[in-house]
Design a protein around this motif. Structure first.
Motif, PDB file in Angstrom:
ATOM      1  N   LEU A  58       0.834  -1.208   0.000  1.00 30.16           N
ATOM      2  CA  LEU A  58       0.000   0.000   0.000  1.00 30.16           C
ATOM      3  C   LEU A  58       0.868   1.258   0.000  1.00 30.16           C
ATOM      4  O   LEU A  58       0.578   2.218  -0.718  1.00 30.16           O
ATOM      5  CB  LEU A  58      -0.937  -0.015   1.206  1.00 30.16           C
ATOM      6  N   GLU A  59       1.918   1.248   0.794  1.00 30.43           N
ATOM      7  CA  GLU A  59       2.795   2.441   0.869  1.00 30.43           C
ATOM      8  C   GLU A  59       3.440   2.710  -0.494  1.00 30.43           C
ATOM      9  O   GLU A  59       3.543   3.865  -0.930  1.00 30.43           O
ATOM     10  CB  GLU A  59       3.844   2.239   1.971  1.00 30.43           C
ATOM     11  N   THR A  60       3.828   1.643  -1.176  1.00 28.30           N
ATOM     12  CA  THR A  60       4.437   1.790  -2.504  1.00 28.30           C
ATOM     13  C   THR A  60       3.416   2.321  -3.512  1.00 28.30           C
ATOM     14  O   THR A  60       3.704   3.217  -4.313  1.00 28.30           O
ATOM     15  CB  THR A  60       4.987   0.427  -2.976  1.00 28.30           C
ATOM     16  N   ALA A  61       2.212   1.774  -3.454  1.00 29.21           N
ATOM     17  CA  ALA A  61       1.164   2.193  -4.394  1.00 29.21           C
ATOM     18  C   ALA A  61       0.789   3.655  -4.180  1.00 29.21           C
ATOM     19  O   ALA A  61       0.667   4.429  -5.139  1.00 29.21           O
ATOM     20  CB  ALA A  61      -0.065   1.299  -4.233  1.00 29.21           C
ATOM     21  N   GLY A  67       2.960  10.541  -6.903  1.00 25.36           N
ATOM     22  CA  GLY A  67       4.205  10.971  -7.553  1.00 25.36           C
ATOM     23  C   GLY A  67       5.298  11.279  -6.544  1.00 25.36           C
ATOM     24  O   GLY A  67       6.149  12.144  -6.776  1.00 25.36           O
ATOM     25  N   GLY A  68       5.302  10.556  -5.403  1.00 28.44           N
ATOM     26  CA  GLY A  68       6.312  10.779  -4.358  1.00 28.44           C
ATOM     27  C   GLY A  68       7.272   9.607  -4.260  1.00 28.44           C
ATOM     28  O   GLY A  68       6.990   8.511  -4.751  1.00 28.44           O
ATOM     29  N   ALA A  69       8.401   9.845  -3.596  1.00 27.35           N
ATOM     30  CA  ALA A  69       9.408   8.789  -3.451  1.00 27.35           C
ATOM     31  C   ALA A  69       9.105   7.871  -2.268  1.00 27.35           C
ATOM     32  O   ALA A  69       9.516   6.714  -2.260  1.00 27.35           O
ATOM     33  CB  ALA A  69      10.788   9.420  -3.286  1.00 27.35           C
ATOM     34  N   HIS A  70       8.385   8.407  -1.258  1.00 29.09           N
ATOM     35  CA  HIS A  70       8.177   7.638  -0.027  1.00 29.09           C
ATOM     36  C   HIS A  70       6.706   7.702   0.401  1.00 29.09           C
ATOM     37  O   HIS A  70       6.130   8.786   0.441  1.00 29.09           O
ATOM     38  CB  HIS A  70       9.018   8.204   1.121  1.00 29.09           C
ATOM     39  N   GLY A  71       6.154   6.549   0.756  1.00 28.70           N
ATOM     40  CA  GLY A  71       4.802   6.500   1.310  1.00 28.70           C
ATOM     41  C   GLY A  71       4.838   5.842   2.675  1.00 28.70           C
ATOM     42  O   GLY A  71       5.610   4.901   2.896  1.00 28.70           O
ATOM     43  N   LEU A  72       4.010   6.344   3.584  1.00 24.62           N
ATOM     44  CA  LEU A  72       3.921   5.749   4.920  1.00 24.62           C
ATOM     45  C   LEU A  72       2.454   5.667   5.303  1.00 24.62           C
ATOM     46  O   LEU A  72       1.701   6.635   5.118  1.00 24.62           O
ATOM     47  CB  LEU A  72       4.639   6.620   5.959  1.00 24.62           C
ATOM     48  N   CYS A  73       2.043   4.530   5.857  1.00 24.00           N
ATOM     49  CA  CYS A  73       0.634   4.376   6.217  1.00 24.00           C
ATOM     50  C   CYS A  73       0.447   4.330   7.733  1.00 24.00           C
ATOM     51  O   CYS A  73       1.332   3.915   8.472  1.00 24.00           O
ATOM     52  CB  CYS A  73       0.054   3.128   5.555  1.00 24.00           C
ATOM     53  N   GLY A 209      -8.101   4.709   7.985  1.00 27.51           N
ATOM     54  CA  GLY A 209      -6.647   4.671   7.785  1.00 27.51           C
ATOM     55  C   GLY A 209      -6.121   6.024   7.360  1.00 27.51           C
ATOM     56  O   GLY A 209      -6.882   6.932   7.025  1.00 27.51           O
ATOM     57  N   GLY A 210      -4.793   6.141   7.375  1.00 27.87           N
ATOM     58  CA  GLY A 210      -4.158   7.395   6.976  1.00 27.87           C
ATOM     59  C   GLY A 210      -2.863   7.133   6.241  1.00 27.87           C
ATOM     60  O   GLY A 210      -2.330   6.019   6.279  1.00 27.87           O
ATOM     61  N   ALA A 211      -2.371   8.154   5.537  1.00 35.01           N
ATOM     62  CA  ALA A 211      -1.122   8.005   4.790  1.00 35.01           C
ATOM     63  C   ALA A 211      -0.421   9.345   4.664  1.00 35.01           C
ATOM     64  O   ALA A 211      -1.060  10.404   4.691  1.00 35.01           O
ATOM     65  CB  ALA A 211      -1.396   7.432   3.402  1.00 35.01           C
ATOM     66  N   VAL A 212       0.900   9.284   4.519  1.00 31.66           N
ATOM     67  CA  VAL A 212       1.731  10.455   4.275  1.00 31.66           C
ATOM     68  C   VAL A 212       2.672  10.112   3.129  1.00 31.66           C
ATOM     69  O   VAL A 212       3.226   9.009   3.096  1.00 31.66           O
ATOM     70  CB  VAL A 212       2.557  10.829   5.526  1.00 31.66           C
ATOM     71  N   ILE A 213       2.814  11.056   2.185  1.00 35.31           N
ATOM     72  CA  ILE A 213       3.705  10.842   1.049  1.00 35.31           C
ATOM     73  C   ILE A 213       4.622  12.051   0.914  1.00 35.31           C
ATOM     74  O   ILE A 213       4.178  13.193   1.043  1.00 35.31           O
ATOM     75  CB  ILE A 213       2.909  10.638  -0.265  1.00 35.31           C
ATOM     76  N   THR A 214       5.904  11.805   0.667  1.00 31.88           N
ATOM     77  CA  THR A 214       6.862  12.892   0.439  1.00 31.88           C
ATOM     78  C   THR A 214       7.948  12.400  -0.497  1.00 31.88           C
ATOM     79  O   THR A 214       8.174  11.189  -0.599  1.00 31.88           O
ATOM     80  CB  THR A 214       7.474  13.401   1.765  1.00 31.88           C
TER      81      THR A 214
END
Ligand SMILES: *Cc1c(COP(=O)(O)O)cnc(C)c1O
Length: 382
Positions: A58-61, A67-73, A209-214
């Protein structure tokens, strides 16, 4: 998967067939721990708070879609917000926040973080100049929602991010209302994107759920450390539900947008409605900005009932298809009165919303059925 289009990445990014079994769908790795061959020798996972293959998918998707390099759920949108604050702020820091944000965001900043020495001030983010004027030497974060909840005001992500960079502040965009199908803040210059995946990304009102992308490695490293150290992580089944949801995100958002525009136009022409808010209406005061920074306008529509709060309350108890409930972004249509429900926590504050405001999360049912439902409810509310 940089070469594939958005819909293809929603279905495939991070979601290769399972290497162990060939399962086409990423399995729910329902385990808390992982076997090690020798001390510290393992296949990339040791304990499920630190990482779980379903969560990694999920973090990768999500990173790919934004369009970010890193995902965190995270376990919720607010868990994601709390982790950003813990990772990037310390006592004495200041946050400049939009003045029409999610009620829970306001509550976190005002009632939790203020006590810990982190101050927040609220500003109308429609005008970048006002944002620039409200910056303080201690401002570390600019917190934007666009479109805002529930008044659907827009903030110019590119202009405000540039102002933040000049000042040395990071810009966080809560992209929950638009979803990456309609808006990609990182490409406009924002530093961090936040989601309540509970809403459009999950899309079926069955998971929180939640996510952060940077794309910034140093910010991501601090977030990753805090994700594990503070521990507000999601379980594998919840990650799997969001993964399942995002496969249809593009097609759902197209239909949400189409239905929402039809509903907004219908409401514009109705005598029991005094004002309609939808960024996809050419009459929206920031329609040009909407066209510039969004691709599609999502499914959230708000309006003011002519009869004020009593009419709004009557109306929401009379719809049959529109379910009276908090939350948004699912395939089914929802209706609510923000002043008494989602935004009750900002009553009496500068973020208070009009008492007669009604918020719709327009679903993907047949639009004629939705219009007929609103018609009969508005008639009865008169
Ligand atoms: C729902 C929501 C949140 C909070 O997310 P949870 O998953 O409920 O914790 C944050 N921002 C916006 C815009 C939301 O709609």
């Amino acid at each position: 998967m940089p070469d594939y289009g958005f819909s293809t990445r929603a279905i495939h990014a991070g979601q290769e067939p399972d290497p162990a079994t060939g399962a086409v769908i990423v399995p729910i790795y329902q385990t808390s721990t992982f076997a090690q061959e020798a001390v510290g020798v393992h296949k990339g996972y040791d304990y499920a708070r630190s990482g779980n293959p379903t969560r990694t998918a999920l973090e990768t998707a999500l990173a790919s879609l934004e369009g970010g390099a890193h995902g965190l759920c995270f376990a919720s949108g607010l868990a994601a917000e709390t982790t950003i604050a813990l990772a990037l702020l310390r006592a004495g820091d200041h946050v400049l926040c939009g003045d029409d944000v999610y009620g829970g965001t306001y509550r976190l900043f005002k009632r939790v973080l203020e006590d810990k020495g982190i101050s927040t001030s609220f500003v109308d983010t429609r005008d970048p100049e006002r944002v620039a004027a409200a910056l303080r030497p201690a401002t570390r974060l600019i917190w934007l929602e666009t479109p805002t909840n529930p008044l659907l005001k827009l903030a110019d992500i590119a202009a405000i991010s540039a102002i933040g960079h000049q000042h040395g502040a990071l810009t966080v965009v809560d992209n929950t209302f638009a979803s990456p199908a309609c808006q990609r803040p990182l490409a406009l210059g924002a530093d961090i994107v936040l989601h309540s995946t509970t809403k459009y990304l999950g899309g079926h009102s069955d998971v929180v759920g939640g996510a952060v992308i940077t794309s910034q490695d140093e910010v991501a490293a601090r977030l990753r450390f805090t994700q594990n150290a503070a521990g507000a992580t999601p379980g594998p089944f919840d990650c799997w539900l969001v993964l399942r949801g995002i496969k249809t995100l593009a097609i759902r958002m197209r239909q949400h947008g189409e239905n929402a525009l039809a509903v907004a136009r219908f409401l514009q022409g109705h005598p029991a409605v005094t004002q309609v808010f939808y960024p996809g209406l050419p009459e929206h005061p920031q329609y040009d900005l909407a066209c510039r920074q969004m691709h599609g306008f999502s499914g959230m529509v708000s309006f003011v009932a002519a009869g004020g709060a009593p009419a709004a309350h009557r109306l929401v108890s009379r719809t049959r298809l529109f379910t009276l409930a908090e939350s948004l972004g699912g395939v089914e249509s929802l209706i609510e009165v923000p002043a008494a429900m989602t935004h009750a926590s900002v009553a009496g504050s500068p973020l208070e919303v009009p008492a007669g405001l009604v918020r719709l999360s327009v679903g993907i049912e047949d639009v004629d059925d939705l219009l007929a439902d609103l018609e009969q409810a508005l008639e009865a509310a008169d």
